[in-house]
Design a protein around this motif. Structure first.
Motif, PDB file in Angstrom:
ATOM      1  N   UNK A 121      84.127 -17.700  40.484  1.00 53.88           N
ATOM      2  CA  UNK A 121      84.799 -18.799  41.010  1.00 53.88           C
ATOM      3  C   UNK A 121      85.058 -19.025  42.363  1.00 53.88           C
ATOM      4  N   UNK A 122      85.305 -17.596  43.072  1.00 50.39           N
ATOM      5  CA  UNK A 122      86.032 -17.079  44.126  1.00 50.39           C
ATOM      6  C   UNK A 122      84.900 -17.898  45.559  1.00 50.39           C
ATOM      7  N   UNK A 123      83.469 -18.074  44.851  1.00 50.05           N
ATOM      8  CA  UNK A 123      82.231 -17.795  45.729  1.00 50.05           C
ATOM      9  C   UNK A 123      82.223 -19.482  45.406  1.00 50.05           C
ATOM     10  N   UNK A 124      82.765 -20.597  44.181  1.00 48.78           N
ATOM     11  CA  UNK A 124      82.372 -21.891  44.467  1.00 48.78           C
ATOM     12  C   UNK A 124      83.492 -21.881  45.784  1.00 48.78           C
ATOM     13  N   UNK A 125      85.029 -21.425  45.284  1.00 48.34           N
ATOM     14  CA  UNK A 125      86.208 -22.169  46.461  1.00 48.34           C
ATOM     15  C   UNK A 125      85.967 -22.071  47.215  1.00 48.34           C
ATOM     16  N   UNK A 126      85.109 -20.379  48.069  1.00 48.26           N
ATOM     17  CA  UNK A 126      84.917 -20.845  48.586  1.00 48.26           C
ATOM     18  C   UNK A 126      84.532 -21.244  49.907  1.00 48.26           C
ATOM     19  N   UNK A 127      83.016 -21.706  48.900  1.00 49.58           N
ATOM     20  CA  UNK A 127      82.149 -22.518  49.226  1.00 49.58           C
ATOM     21  C   UNK A 127      82.706 -24.510  49.737  1.00 49.58           C
ATOM     22  N   UNK A 128      83.412 -24.331  48.773  1.00 53.94           N
ATOM     23  CA  UNK A 128      83.991 -25.859  48.948  1.00 53.94           C
ATOM     24  C   UNK A 128      84.986 -25.988  50.006  1.00 53.94           C
ATOM     25  N   UNK A 129      85.633 -24.818  49.875  1.00 53.62           N
ATOM     26  CA  UNK A 129      86.533 -24.994  51.395  1.00 53.62           C
ATOM     27  C   UNK A 129      85.544 -24.841  52.288  1.00 53.62           C
ATOM     28  N   UNK A 130      84.031 -24.381  52.343  1.00 53.28           N
ATOM     29  CA  UNK A 130      83.455 -24.092  53.962  1.00 53.28           C
ATOM     30  C   UNK A 130      83.027 -26.277  54.092  1.00 53.28           C
ATOM     31  N   UNK A 131      82.860 -26.502  53.426  1.00 50.60           N
ATOM     32  CA  UNK A 131      82.791 -27.919  52.549  1.00 50.60           C
ATOM     33  C   UNK A 131      83.759 -29.287  53.289  1.00 50.60           C
TER      34      UNK A 131
END
Length: 138
Positions: A121-131
């Motif tokens: 979940x943390x990786x997904x959230x950080x990736x979406x924040x980068x997006x």
């Protein structure tokens, strides 16, 4: 770096994070279900040599309710504090629908499954924040 490449990279990493989180959630759900509702029986720990004489994961041998002898690879490794020595007895819960699905009582690894959920979940959230940052900066 090209914006398109960053978007693709972040999307792939976010997808990987979501897969890890879902795998952890599924594993956690299965382990809890078998631990709570499975059939509890004693199991005999059996060691067997792996390839080239190396030690491999111990086997757990138990008898199901319908008198089938099952031998499955232990879902948990031996530790210093809780070794699984040849000849030891442990309590396992198994799924009657699939007796190969076992949980060793007192050695459930719920923490590992929770780590997969949280990490994914943390990786997904950080990736979406980068997006979001990359798309907003366009």
């Amino acid at each position: 770096m090209d914006t398109g490449a960053v978007v693709v990279f972040a999307g792939v990493v976010a997808l990987g994070g979501m897969v890890a989180a879902l795998a952890g959630a599924h594993g956690l759900r299965q382990a809890q279900r078998v631990s709570e509702t499975g059939v509890r029986v004693p199991a005999l720990v059996k060691r067997h040599p792996g390839k080239d004489g190396e030690e491999s994961a111990p086997l757990l041998q138990f008898v199901t309710e319908d008198d089938k002898v099952m031998e499955v690879v232990s879902p948990v490794p031996p530790t210093r504090g809780q070794p699984l020595r040849d000849g030891d007895n442990v309590l396992v819960s198994y799924d009657p629908a699939d007796p190969r699905n076992v949980v060793v009582q007192g050695r459930e690894r719920f923490g590992l499954e929770r780590a997969f959920v949280a990490g994914g979940a943390l990786i997904a959230l950080l990736s979406m924040a980068l997006l979001a940052v990359v798309i907003a900066g366009r």
